[in-house]
Scaffold this motif. Structure first.
Motif, mmCIF file in Angstrom:
data_model
loop_
_atom_site.group_PDB
_atom_site.id
_atom_site.type_symbol
_atom_site.label_atom_id
_atom_site.label_comp_id
_atom_site.label_asym_id
_atom_site.label_seq_id
_atom_site.Cartn_x
_atom_site.Cartn_y
_atom_site.Cartn_z
ATOM 1 N N SER A 2 12.461 58.805 62.191
ATOM 2 C CA SER A 2 13.545 59.147 63.120
ATOM 3 C C SER A 2 13.093 59.032 64.569
ATOM 4 O O SER A 2 13.840 58.554 65.431
ATOM 5 C CB SER A 2 14.047 60.560 62.830
ATOM 6 O OG SER A 2 14.607 60.639 61.535
ATOM 7 N N ALA A 37 14.165 56.028 67.663
ATOM 8 C CA ALA A 37 14.468 56.318 69.068
ATOM 9 C C ALA A 37 13.533 55.570 70.012
ATOM 10 O O ALA A 37 13.511 55.842 71.207
ATOM 11 C CB ALA A 37 14.372 57.820 69.324
ATOM 12 N N GLU A 38 12.762 54.628 69.446
ATOM 13 C CA GLU A 38 11.862 53.750 70.199
ATOM 14 C C GLU A 38 10.673 54.477 70.806
ATOM 15 O O GLU A 38 10.138 54.076 71.842
ATOM 16 C CB GLU A 38 12.637 52.950 71.256
ATOM 17 C CG GLU A 38 13.684 52.046 70.642
ATOM 18 C CD GLU A 38 14.372 51.149 71.647
ATOM 19 O OE1 GLU A 38 14.071 51.262 72.853
ATOM 20 O OE2 GLU A 38 15.197 50.326 71.222
ATOM 21 N N HIS A 39 10.253 55.540 70.164
ATOM 22 C CA HIS A 39 8.995 56.185 70.499
ATOM 23 C C HIS A 39 7.924 55.619 69.578
ATOM 24 O O HIS A 39 8.063 55.705 68.353
ATOM 25 C CB HIS A 39 9.070 57.703 70.297
ATOM 26 C CG HIS A 39 9.973 58.399 71.261
ATOM 27 N ND1 HIS A 39 9.592 58.707 72.548
ATOM 28 C CD2 HIS A 39 11.252 58.829 71.139
ATOM 29 C CE1 HIS A 39 10.578 59.310 73.169
ATOM 30 N NE2 HIS A 39 11.597 59.395 72.339
ATOM 31 N N PHE A 42 17.360 63.168 61.775
ATOM 32 C CA PHE A 42 17.693 62.738 63.133
ATOM 33 C C PHE A 42 17.832 63.960 64.050
ATOM 34 O O PHE A 42 17.366 63.962 65.190
ATOM 35 C CB PHE A 42 18.997 61.941 63.144
ATOM 36 C CG PHE A 42 18.850 60.490 62.767
ATOM 37 C CD1 PHE A 42 18.096 59.627 63.544
ATOM 38 C CD2 PHE A 42 19.479 59.983 61.640
ATOM 39 C CE1 PHE A 42 17.957 58.285 63.203
ATOM 40 C CE2 PHE A 42 19.354 58.647 61.286
ATOM 41 C CZ PHE A 42 18.595 57.798 62.073
ATOM 42 N N GLN A 51 15.621 65.014 67.358
ATOM 43 C CA GLN A 51 16.235 65.338 68.645
ATOM 44 C C GLN A 51 15.761 66.695 69.146
ATOM 45 O O GLN A 51 15.461 66.871 70.335
ATOM 46 C CB GLN A 51 17.761 65.328 68.523
ATOM 47 C CG GLN A 51 18.489 65.620 69.817
ATOM 48 C CD GLN A 51 18.224 64.558 70.876
ATOM 49 O OE1 GLN A 51 18.358 63.360 70.594
ATOM 50 N NE2 GLN A 51 17.821 64.969 72.055
ATOM 51 N N THR A 77 16.815 54.369 74.642
ATOM 52 C CA THR A 77 17.658 55.414 74.073
ATOM 53 C C THR A 77 17.635 56.690 74.886
ATOM 54 O O THR A 77 18.397 57.606 74.624
ATOM 55 C CB THR A 77 17.217 55.734 72.640
ATOM 56 O OG1 THR A 77 15.823 56.055 72.665
ATOM 57 C CG2 THR A 77 17.463 54.566 71.723
ATOM 58 N N THR A 125 17.709 60.229 73.230
ATOM 59 C CA THR A 125 18.760 60.628 72.313
ATOM 60 C C THR A 125 18.538 59.975 70.960
ATOM 61 O O THR A 125 18.386 58.763 70.869
ATOM 62 C CB THR A 125 20.139 60.212 72.849
ATOM 63 O OG1 THR A 125 20.321 60.853 74.104
ATOM 64 C CG2 THR A 125 21.240 60.615 71.903
ATOM 65 N N VAL A 126 18.528 60.787 69.916
ATOM 66 C CA VAL A 126 18.346 60.262 68.571
ATOM 67 C C VAL A 126 19.671 60.343 67.850
ATOM 68 O O VAL A 126 20.208 61.423 67.638
ATOM 69 C CB VAL A 126 17.286 61.078 67.799
ATOM 70 C CG1 VAL A 126 17.046 60.461 66.441
ATOM 71 C CG2 VAL A 126 15.990 61.137 68.587
ATOM 72 N N THR A 127 20.240 59.196 67.503
ATOM 73 C CA THR A 127 21.499 59.185 66.775
ATOM 74 C C THR A 127 21.409 58.198 65.636
ATOM 75 O O THR A 127 20.760 57.156 65.754
ATOM 76 C CB THR A 127 22.666 58.764 67.689
ATOM 77 O OG1 THR A 127 22.350 57.510 68.298
ATOM 78 C CG2 THR A 127 22.926 59.796 68.758
ATOM 79 N N THR A 138 20.680 49.669 63.539
ATOM 80 C CA THR A 138 19.226 49.701 63.442
ATOM 81 C C THR A 138 18.763 49.329 62.054
ATOM 82 O O THR A 138 17.691 48.775 61.868
ATOM 83 C CB THR A 138 18.704 51.116 63.774
ATOM 84 O OG1 THR A 138 19.211 51.484 65.050
ATOM 85 C CG2 THR A 138 17.185 51.140 63.821
#
Length: 278
Positions: free
Chosen positions: A26, A30-32, A243, A247, A262, A265-267, A272
């Motif tokens: 998750s 979020a591109e971490h 998710f 967040q 993002t 924000t994790v949605t 994806t």
């Protein structure tokens, strides 16, 4: 500088590995950049991400015991921002082999320290025990996330884990914090689940995550397909719960909550996982 979070509970069957895999996925969505470090000899986290550990020559065991550079053992997963340091059954004997090594409690910390610049989060999936491998994880970590199942013996053994955390703070890692207590396997229809939820929140207060992980069939099925639940069924309740947990962790750690597009924000984004939502 990335954050290292150990996911630990010496009681088995509490959703520890499920949390490690799905929280990592998750955060990665979020591109971490996330590294999941599997130090459980059962290698369930590695298998749950589709890694065939039996075919690997370099795993956590070789890194901790054989001195293999960690970069040579890290494996890319299906998700672009998620990597894993896979475990192996050989790790069963690691605790015996580590006993005579110098700075035996700090081996994992020294291995992971250079990677903090590369990954936003490093999650460590600990074995269901309080042995030397878990001690290494707690020494290496900035904080510990404790999954607790919503069942009768929920708080059984937690005192021992908290005592271990206190000892680690005193002798090995004075800055170790409790990231939070996560309630898992929650069933809102059961009075017992609600009683456990109330008891844990009363006991741990603000250290209890607001997010609760509900019992979910899709969440249970995903590991057998070698996928985190968001690649198996991104719209199921289990995926949404994780998710939400991601967040909440980003909100608790605002310094880490600004990925490239993002913006923290994790949605659940079906795009994806296009073609993989069932």
């Amino acid at each position: 500088m990335g954050k290292v979070i150990a996911i630990a509970n010496q009681k088995g069957g509490v959703g520890k590995t499920t949390t490690a895999v799905n929280l990592a996925a998750s955060l990665a969505v979020a591109e971490h950049p996330v590294l999941l470090v599997d130090v459980d000899p059962q290698a369930n986290a590695s298998n749950g991400l589709g890694i065939e550990v039996r075919r690997l020559e370099k795993t956590t065991y070789e890194v901790l015991i054989g001195g293999t550079p960690i970069q040579e053992a890290i494996v890319q997963t299906e998700l672009p921002f998620l990597w894993v340091l896979p475990s192996h059954i050989n790790l069963v004997g690691a605790e015996i082999e580590m006993v005579d090594l110098p700075r035996r409690e700090r081996i994992l910390r020294e291995v992971l320290e250079p990677l903090r610049q590369k990954y936003t989060f490093i999650l460590i999936d600990c074995p269901p025990s309080l042995g030397l491998l878990t001690l290494n994880a707690l020494t290496a970590a900035d904080s510990v996330l404790i999954p607790v199942q919503c069942e009768y013996y929920a708080l059984e053994g937690l005192g021992q884990l908290l005592n271990t955390i206190t000892i680690v703070r005193r002798h090995l890692n004075p800055t170790l914090d409790i990231e939070g207590v996560l309630l898992t396997m929650y069933d809102s229809r059961l009075r017992l689940s609600n009683q456990v939820l109330e008891e844990v929140r009363r006991h741990f207060g603000h250290k209890t995550f607001q997010t609760v992980i509900a019992r979910n069939v899709r969440l249970s099925e995903a590991p057998s397909h070698g996928k985190p639940v968001l690649l198996y069924d991104a719209l199921c309740h289990g995926a949404r719960n994780y998710f939400e947990l991601a967040q909440e962790i980003l909100e608790r750690n605002p310094a880490f909550a600004i990925p490239s597009r993002t913006h923290g924000t994790v949605t659940p984004n079906v795009l994806t996982v296009e073609g993989k939502v069932r």
